[in-house]
Design a protein around this motif. Structure first.
Motif, PDB file in Angstrom:
ATOM      1  N   GLN A  58      50.947  41.944  45.322  1.00 57.31           N
ATOM      2  CA  GLN A  58      51.652  41.431  44.141  1.00 57.31           C
ATOM      3  C   GLN A  58      52.802  42.340  43.726  1.00 57.31           C
ATOM      4  O   GLN A  58      53.805  41.869  43.178  1.00 57.31           O
ATOM      5  N   LYS A  59      52.684  43.637  43.969  1.00 57.74           N
ATOM      6  CA  LYS A  59      53.762  44.557  43.624  1.00 57.74           C
ATOM      7  C   LYS A  59      54.999  44.339  44.485  1.00 57.74           C
ATOM      8  O   LYS A  59      56.090  44.809  44.125  1.00 57.74           O
ATOM      9  N   LEU A  60      54.862  43.649  45.600  1.00 62.05           N
ATOM     10  CA  LEU A  60      55.975  43.450  46.528  1.00 62.05           C
ATOM     11  C   LEU A  60      56.683  42.117  46.311  1.00 62.05           C
ATOM     12  O   LEU A  60      57.734  41.888  46.911  1.00 62.05           O
ATOM     13  N   ILE A  61      56.128  41.243  45.486  1.00 62.24           N
ATOM     14  CA  ILE A  61      56.674  39.890  45.309  1.00 62.24           C
ATOM     15  C   ILE A  61      57.624  39.881  44.121  1.00 62.24           C
ATOM     16  O   ILE A  61      57.193  39.951  42.968  1.00 62.24           O
ATOM     17  N   GLU A  62      58.907  39.804  44.388  1.00 65.94           N
ATOM     18  CA  GLU A  62      59.890  39.802  43.307  1.00 65.94           C
ATOM     19  C   GLU A  62      59.789  38.545  42.444  1.00 65.94           C
ATOM     20  O   GLU A  62      60.079  38.587  41.252  1.00 65.94           O
ATOM     21  N   ALA A  63      59.375  37.437  43.049  1.00 68.85           N
ATOM     22  CA  ALA A  63      59.273  36.174  42.315  1.00 68.85           C
ATOM     23  C   ALA A  63      57.931  36.019  41.609  1.00 68.85           C
ATOM     24  O   ALA A  63      57.619  34.930  41.119  1.00 68.85           O
ATOM     25  N   LEU A  64      57.128  37.096  41.535  1.00 74.13           N
ATOM     26  CA  LEU A  64      55.800  36.992  40.928  1.00 74.13           C
ATOM     27  C   LEU A  64      55.828  36.455  39.503  1.00 74.13           C
ATOM     28  O   LEU A  64      54.985  35.611  39.155  1.00 74.13           O
ATOM     29  N   PRO A  65      56.750  36.883  38.622  1.00 74.30           N
ATOM     30  CA  PRO A  65      56.742  36.326  37.255  1.00 74.30           C
ATOM     31  C   PRO A  65      56.909  34.818  37.214  1.00 74.30           C
ATOM     32  O   PRO A  65      56.307  34.147  36.358  1.00 74.30           O
ATOM     33  N   SER A  89      40.484  27.296  32.712  1.00 80.61           N
ATOM     34  CA  SER A  89      40.233  28.620  32.158  1.00 80.61           C
ATOM     35  C   SER A  89      40.762  29.731  33.054  1.00 80.61           C
ATOM     36  O   SER A  89      41.009  30.844  32.573  1.00 80.61           O
ATOM     37  N   LYS A  90      40.936  29.462  34.340  1.00 80.51           N
ATOM     38  CA  LYS A  90      41.432  30.462  35.279  1.00 80.51           C
ATOM     39  C   LYS A  90      42.052  29.782  36.475  1.00 80.51           C
ATOM     40  O   LYS A  90      41.555  28.728  36.920  1.00 80.51           O
ATOM     41  N   ALA A  91      43.125  30.374  37.006  1.00 79.16           N
ATOM     42  CA  ALA A  91      43.785  29.811  38.186  1.00 79.16           C
ATOM     43  C   ALA A  91      44.300  30.950  39.056  1.00 79.16           C
ATOM     44  O   ALA A  91      44.819  31.953  38.558  1.00 79.16           O
ATOM     45  N   PHE A  92      44.117  30.795  40.361  1.00 79.87           N
ATOM     46  CA  PHE A  92      44.603  31.750  41.354  1.00 79.87           C
ATOM     47  C   PHE A  92      45.465  31.016  42.365  1.00 79.87           C
ATOM     48  O   PHE A  92      45.205  29.854  42.691  1.00 79.87           O
ATOM     49  N   ALA A 104      48.874  35.674  43.230  1.00 74.69           N
ATOM     50  CA  ALA A 104      49.242  35.542  41.819  1.00 74.69           C
ATOM     51  C   ALA A 104      48.069  34.929  41.067  1.00 74.69           C
ATOM     52  O   ALA A 104      47.210  34.255  41.654  1.00 74.69           O
ATOM     53  N   THR A 105      48.044  35.155  39.770  1.00 74.71           N
ATOM     54  CA  THR A 105      47.040  34.548  38.905  1.00 74.71           C
ATOM     55  C   THR A 105      47.658  34.348  37.529  1.00 74.71           C
ATOM     56  O   THR A 105      48.761  34.846  37.252  1.00 74.71           O
ATOM     57  N   ASP A 106      46.964  33.628  36.661  1.00 72.41           N
ATOM     58  CA  ASP A 106      47.502  33.381  35.326  1.00 72.41           C
ATOM     59  C   ASP A 106      47.294  34.618  34.457  1.00 72.41           C
ATOM     60  O   ASP A 106      46.803  35.664  34.907  1.00 72.41           O
ATOM     61  N   ALA A 107      47.635  34.497  33.166  1.00 67.67           N
ATOM     62  CA  ALA A 107      47.648  35.662  32.282  1.00 67.67           C
ATOM     63  C   ALA A 107      46.262  36.127  31.857  1.00 67.67           C
ATOM     64  O   ALA A 107      46.115  37.261  31.393  1.00 67.67           O
ATOM     65  N   SER A 108      45.235  35.312  32.020  1.00 62.58           N
ATOM     66  CA  SER A 108      43.895  35.721  31.608  1.00 62.58           C
ATOM     67  C   SER A 108      43.346  36.780  32.553  1.00 62.58           C
ATOM     68  O   SER A 108      43.724  36.831  33.724  1.00 62.58           O
ATOM     69  N   PRO A 109      42.439  37.651  32.073  1.00 60.81           N
ATOM     70  CA  PRO A 109      41.921  38.729  32.923  1.00 60.81           C
ATOM     71  C   PRO A 109      41.167  38.193  34.140  1.00 60.81           C
ATOM     72  O   PRO A 109      40.574  37.109  34.103  1.00 60.81           O
ATOM     73  N   VAL A 110      41.203  38.980  35.221  1.00 56.43           N
ATOM     74  CA  VAL A 110      40.503  38.617  36.452  1.00 56.43           C
ATOM     75  C   VAL A 110      39.065  39.111  36.360  1.00 56.43           C
ATOM     76  O   VAL A 110      38.819  40.302  36.178  1.00 56.43           O
TER      77      VAL A 110
END
Length: 353
Positions: free
Chosen positions: A191-198, A214-217, A228-234
């Motif tokens: 994820q640190k390498l993906i510039e389009a992650l946001p 409630s959660k998506a990956f 990538a995942t949504d804003a909720s904690p993993v």
């Protein structure tokens, strides 16, 4: 998705199959038998962890290519590699991963090698992320594992402090090939390498809001790494469940075929329709597999393939899934189109076609 290709040559190896893509390079370091090659084989070659006992020690730098949201090139280095013998500037690597075997009581030598690489990498390329995998934690109980992990972390920080390099940022993670910790740790590296992650995260956040998930990956199907995942904690349990579900679906996938993808039956024209103008047959829509698994406590886990390499996995209430399945599919279509566009733009920006 292109298969992983490994080639060995005298360091630095240059015999990787050439292509026009600008690949993000991951430097995999560590002492001999620390588990570097095992990590690569388990993640990207689907090798069972117990089969990695029979791997030969790495004697030369081996380069492996892998395509996901971004094209990767993973350098697996022998344990004798030093900053001087690497032969390649640290600035060429997108991230550096150092593996320490927690089960080796003589890990002080590994700590010294880690500190040498951390200082050399920081002095040459201070922006390059440096990850430390404290590996093989499965050999200890939870309490003893945590104690040894803290001890290794403290010793590394003490060494850096003594050398007046305490400002170097290292990210430590406890990992094992026998559970899902290595998948979670390497997912965070990718994820640190993906510039389009946001932008991908925004798509997942909108999907969760519209589909009441409630959660998506967004998973890479072959490696089972979530890009990538949504804003909720993993949650570790949810992540493990998703990994196991992908593994099960992948194992049974050859048994199934798409009804849409099967050739259309050719029927002779009837006498009454012989005067109508003929129409060219339309191309069948691309096959995007989907599946659902009912869980306890009224929850459903869904799987929707977004691209040939990526899949959306989401958790949502079973009542919502049964009552609003059409709306769910509608939102999946929009997310799939967004992900496909991001992947295409990323590939074109790196020189792909």
């Amino acid at each position: 998705m292109a298969p992983a290709v490994a080639t060995a040559a005298a360091p630095p190896s240059t015999n990787v199959k050439p292509d026009s893509l600008q690949r993000s390079k991951i430097l995999l370091l560590g002492q001999r038998r620390s588990g570097k090659t095992s990590i690569h084989r388990v993640l990207f070659d689907n090798t069972a962890p117990n089969e990695t006992f029979y791997l030969e020690p790495t004697t030369r730098i081996e380069k492996h290519i892998y395509d996901t949201v971004i094209p990767l090139e993973i350098w697996d280095c022998p344990g004798s590699t030093s900053p001087e013998s690497l032969g390649t500037p640290f600035s060429e690597f997108a991230v550096i991963v150092f593996v320490i075997d927690i089960s080796n009581p003589m890990y002080q030598q590994a700590i010294k090698q880690l500190v040498d690489f951390a200082i050399a990498a920081y002095e040459e390329s201070p922006e390059t992320p440096f990850e430390v995998f404290v590996h093989k934690v499965d050999v200890y109980s939870d309490d003893y594992k945590l104690e040894n992990f803290k001890q290794i972390t403290q010793r590394v920080n003490d060494e850096l402090f003594d050398l007046q390099m305490e400002h170097i940022q290292l990210n430590f993670q406890a990992t094992s090939c026998y559970d899902h910790t290595i998948y979670d740790a390497f997912s965070r590296v990718i994820q640190k390498l993906i510039e389009a992650l946001p932008y991908i995260e925004d798509l997942l956040n909108v999907f969760c809001a519209n589909a009441q998930a409630s959660k998506a990956f967004l998973f890479d199907i072959r490696s089972r790494l979530y890009v990538a995942t949504d804003a909720s904690p993993v949650d570790a349990g949810t992540h493990s469940l998703c990994c196991d579900y992908i593994k099960m679906l992948t194992a049974f996938r050859p048994l199934y075929a798409s009804a849409i993808a099967t050739p259309a039956r050719i029927t002779p024209p009837s006498r009454s329709s012989s005067t109508l103008p003929s129409r060219a047959p339309s191309a069948p829509p691309p096959f995007s597999p989907s599946a659902a698994l009912a869980l306890a406590q009224g929850t459903t886990l869904t799987f929707h393939q977004a691209t040939p390499a990526l899949a959306l996995l989401a958790l949502l209430p079973s009542a919502v899934y049964e009552a609003r399945r059409g709306l769910l599919e509608y939102n999946v279509v929009f997310l799939r189109e967004g992900v496909q566009e991001i992947v295409n733009v990323e590939r074109e920006a790196r020189g792909g076609t």
